[in-house]
Design a protein around this motif. Structure first.
Motif, PDB file in Angstrom:
ATOM      1  N   PRO A 114       0.804  -1.221   0.000  1.00  8.35           N
ATOM      2  CA  PRO A 114       0.000   0.000   0.000  1.00  8.35           C
ATOM      3  C   PRO A 114       0.843   1.280   0.000  1.00  8.35           C
ATOM      4  O   PRO A 114       0.310   2.364   0.215  1.00  8.35           O
ATOM      5  CB  PRO A 114      -0.806  -0.122   1.289  1.00  8.35           C
ATOM      6  CG  PRO A 114       0.098  -0.880   2.212  1.00  8.35           C
ATOM      7  CD  PRO A 114       0.846  -1.850   1.326  1.00  8.35           C
ATOM      8  N   PHE A 115       2.148   1.150  -0.215  1.00  9.98           N
ATOM      9  CA  PHE A 115       3.051   2.299  -0.217  1.00  9.98           C
ATOM     10  C   PHE A 115       4.147   2.029  -1.246  1.00  9.98           C
ATOM     11  O   PHE A 115       4.370   0.884  -1.647  1.00  9.98           O
ATOM     12  CB  PHE A 115       3.654   2.526   1.173  1.00  9.98           C
ATOM     13  CG  PHE A 115       4.104   1.267   1.882  1.00  9.98           C
ATOM     14  CD1 PHE A 115       5.258   0.579   1.481  1.00  9.98           C
ATOM     15  CD2 PHE A 115       3.375   0.755   2.940  1.00  9.98           C
ATOM     16  CE1 PHE A 115       5.665  -0.572   2.117  1.00  9.98           C
ATOM     17  CE2 PHE A 115       3.781  -0.403   3.592  1.00  9.98           C
ATOM     18  CZ  PHE A 115       4.930  -1.064   3.177  1.00  9.98           C
ATOM     19  N   PRO A 116       4.852   3.076  -1.691  1.00 13.58           N
ATOM     20  CA  PRO A 116       5.948   2.875  -2.641  1.00 13.58           C
ATOM     21  C   PRO A 116       7.074   2.055  -2.016  1.00 13.58           C
ATOM     22  O   PRO A 116       7.350   2.168  -0.814  1.00 13.58           O
ATOM     23  CB  PRO A 116       6.441   4.288  -2.958  1.00 13.58           C
ATOM     24  CG  PRO A 116       5.484   5.224  -2.334  1.00 13.58           C
ATOM     25  CD  PRO A 116       4.670   4.479  -1.337  1.00 13.58           C
ATOM     26  N   ALA A 117       7.710   1.227  -2.835  1.00 15.97           N
ATOM     27  CA  ALA A 117       8.781   0.374  -2.329  1.00 15.97           C
ATOM     28  C   ALA A 117       9.746   0.003  -3.446  1.00 15.97           C
ATOM     29  O   ALA A 117       9.404   0.069  -4.627  1.00 15.97           O
ATOM     30  CB  ALA A 117       8.198  -0.894  -1.706  1.00 15.97           C
ATOM     31  N   VAL A 118      10.925  -0.390  -3.027  1.00 20.42           N
ATOM     32  CA  VAL A 118      11.959  -0.890  -3.931  1.00 20.42           C
ATOM     33  C   VAL A 118      12.526  -2.164  -3.328  1.00 20.42           C
ATOM     34  O   VAL A 118      12.797  -2.223  -2.126  1.00 20.42           O
ATOM     35  CB  VAL A 118      13.103   0.134  -4.108  1.00 20.42           C
ATOM     36  CG1 VAL A 118      14.223  -0.444  -4.959  1.00 20.42           C
ATOM     37  CG2 VAL A 118      12.602   1.416  -4.717  1.00 20.42           C
ATOM     38  N   VAL A 119      12.712  -3.182  -4.172  1.00 23.15           N
ATOM     39  CA  VAL A 119      13.394  -4.409  -3.778  1.00 23.15           C
ATOM     40  C   VAL A 119      14.807  -4.335  -4.339  1.00 23.15           C
ATOM     41  O   VAL A 119      14.991  -4.209  -5.550  1.00 23.15           O
ATOM     42  CB  VAL A 119      12.670  -5.662  -4.316  1.00 23.15           C
ATOM     43  CG1 VAL A 119      13.475  -6.918  -4.002  1.00 23.15           C
ATOM     44  CG2 VAL A 119      11.268  -5.759  -3.732  1.00 23.15           C
ATOM     45  N   ALA A 120      15.804  -4.378  -3.467  1.00 26.98           N
ATOM     46  CA  ALA A 120      17.212  -4.359  -3.857  1.00 26.98           C
ATOM     47  C   ALA A 120      17.749  -5.781  -3.753  1.00 26.98           C
ATOM     48  O   ALA A 120      17.801  -6.343  -2.662  1.00 26.98           O
ATOM     49  CB  ALA A 120      17.999  -3.412  -2.954  1.00 26.98           C
ATOM     50  N   PRO A 161      26.784   3.429  -0.049  1.00 27.36           N
ATOM     51  CA  PRO A 161      26.233   4.685  -0.562  1.00 27.36           C
ATOM     52  C   PRO A 161      25.285   4.500  -1.741  1.00 27.36           C
ATOM     53  O   PRO A 161      24.366   5.305  -1.930  1.00 27.36           O
ATOM     54  CB  PRO A 161      27.470   5.498  -0.963  1.00 27.36           C
ATOM     55  CG  PRO A 161      28.560   4.497  -1.118  1.00 27.36           C
ATOM     56  CD  PRO A 161      28.234   3.369  -0.185  1.00 27.36           C
ATOM     57  N   GLU A 162      25.458   3.427  -2.507  1.00 26.06           N
ATOM     58  CA  GLU A 162      24.546   3.164  -3.625  1.00 26.06           C
ATOM     59  C   GLU A 162      23.112   2.945  -3.119  1.00 26.06           C
ATOM     60  O   GLU A 162      22.152   3.310  -3.789  1.00 26.06           O
ATOM     61  CB  GLU A 162      24.998   1.929  -4.428  1.00 26.06           C
ATOM     62  CG  GLU A 162      26.378   2.042  -5.030  1.00 26.06           C
ATOM     63  CD  GLU A 162      27.508   1.667  -4.057  1.00 26.06           C
ATOM     64  OE1 GLU A 162      28.675   1.796  -4.464  1.00 26.06           O
ATOM     65  OE2 GLU A 162      27.229   1.266  -2.907  1.00 26.06           O
ATOM     66  N   GLY A 163      23.005   2.369  -1.948  1.00 26.38           N
ATOM     67  CA  GLY A 163      21.686   2.137  -1.363  1.00 26.38           C
ATOM     68  C   GLY A 163      20.980   3.428  -0.994  1.00 26.38           C
ATOM     69  O   GLY A 163      19.755   3.522  -1.051  1.00 26.38           O
ATOM     70  N   GLU A 164      21.762   4.441  -0.629  1.00 23.86           N
ATOM     71  CA  GLU A 164      21.159   5.728  -0.291  1.00 23.86           C
ATOM     72  C   GLU A 164      20.470   6.345  -1.503  1.00 23.86           C
ATOM     73  O   GLU A 164      19.486   7.064  -1.357  1.00 23.86           O
ATOM     74  CB  GLU A 164      22.202   6.666   0.294  1.00 23.86           C
ATOM     75  CG  GLU A 164      22.644   6.201   1.678  1.00 23.86           C
ATOM     76  CD  GLU A 164      23.614   7.154   2.323  1.00 23.86           C
ATOM     77  OE1 GLU A 164      23.140   8.073   3.016  1.00 23.86           O
ATOM     78  OE2 GLU A 164      24.834   6.965   2.118  1.00 23.86           O
ATOM     79  N   LYS A 165      20.952   6.024  -2.689  1.00 28.54           N
ATOM     80  CA  LYS A 165      20.291   6.496  -3.913  1.00 28.54           C
ATOM     81  C   LYS A 165      18.940   5.804  -4.100  1.00 28.54           C
ATOM     82  O   LYS A 165      18.031   6.367  -4.697  1.00 28.54           O
ATOM     83  CB  LYS A 165      21.181   6.263  -5.127  1.00 28.54           C
ATOM     84  CG  LYS A 165      22.447   7.091  -5.092  1.00 28.54           C
ATOM     85  CD  LYS A 165      23.370   6.735  -6.234  1.00 28.54           C
ATOM     86  CE  LYS A 165      24.691   7.471  -6.076  1.00 28.54           C
ATOM     87  NZ  LYS A 165      25.716   6.935  -6.970  1.00 28.54           N
ATOM     88  N   LEU A 166      18.813   4.598  -3.595  1.00 38.65           N
ATOM     89  CA  LEU A 166      17.542   3.872  -3.686  1.00 38.65           C
ATOM     90  C   LEU A 166      16.521   4.381  -2.668  1.00 38.65           C
ATOM     91  O   LEU A 166      15.324   4.385  -2.937  1.00 38.65           O
ATOM     92  CB  LEU A 166      17.770   2.374  -3.481  1.00 38.65           C
ATOM     93  CG  LEU A 166      18.647   1.673  -4.512  1.00 38.65           C
ATOM     94  CD1 LEU A 166      18.889   0.224  -4.102  1.00 38.65           C
ATOM     95  CD2 LEU A 166      18.021   1.756  -5.887  1.00 38.65           C
TER      96      LEU A 166
END
Length: 187
Positions: A114-120, A161-166
């Motif tokens: 029910p909210f925006p999300a990203v799977v890394a 730091p790449e995760g901070e971009k996500l």
């Protein structure tokens, strides 16, 4: 904006990327499970619900490993507290890679977030293949990010730091920048 960290099995590691981010983002919090080594789904879900309830504003959940499944089971159990978004980092596939200690977290909930999300997902994570991670991102309506050859992204990887971009698009007021996915067929 609050980042709320949901760690995985065995809990946080000294110097892990979550600890670095916790220091970097004021107002962020890492909640503690009663038993990191022998996880019980209902207990983990209850701690997550308490932590979300205590947040001053709807948090962005940053879940790693079993923390990802904790969020999903919280939603499946009717969790309805406001959440701004979620970053799911290297979720484990407890269906394809059964581990007796994690049996209570199977099956993996198949629900629309029910909210925006990203799977890394990592290309060489022993806990979930990239194909399965992409499939689940689609099922959940989340964006998908291939984060390369980082294994399960444990504390050995430092600040990430790449995760901070996500996580950055999730911190935006409108959650823009997250491309939702249709569930692909899993072959």
């Amino acid at each position: 904006m609050t980042l709320l960290f949901a760690d995985g099995w065995f809990g946080p590691e000294p110097g892990d990327w979550q600890s670095v981010w916790l220091d970097r983002y004021p107002g962020s919090k890492r909640f503690v499970q009663d038993d990191w080594d022998s996880p019980v789904r209902e207990d983990w879900v209850a701690r997550l619900d308490e932590a979300i309830a205590e947040a001053a504003d709807p948090p962005v959940l940053v879940a790693h490993s079993l923390g990802c499944l904790t969020v999903l089971h919280w939603l499946a159990a009717g969790g309805d507290r406001p959440v701004r978004g979620a970053l799911f980092v290297t979720p484990p596939d407890v269906e394809e890679n059964p581990e007796p200690a994690l049996a209570g977290f199977a099956p993996i909930p198949r629900l629309r977030l029910p909210f925006p999300a990203v799977v890394a997902a990592s290309a060489n994570d022993r806990w979930m293949t990239p194909a399965r991670a992409r499939y689940f991102a689609g099922v959940w309506g989340a964006g998908f990010a291939d984060i390369g050859l980082v294994g399960h992204l444990t504390g050995a990887h430092g600040p990430w730091p790449e995760g901070e971009k996500l996580v950055a698009p999730l911190l935006r007021e409108d959650g823009s920048g997250i491309e939702k996915r249709k569930a692909p067929e899993l072959t």
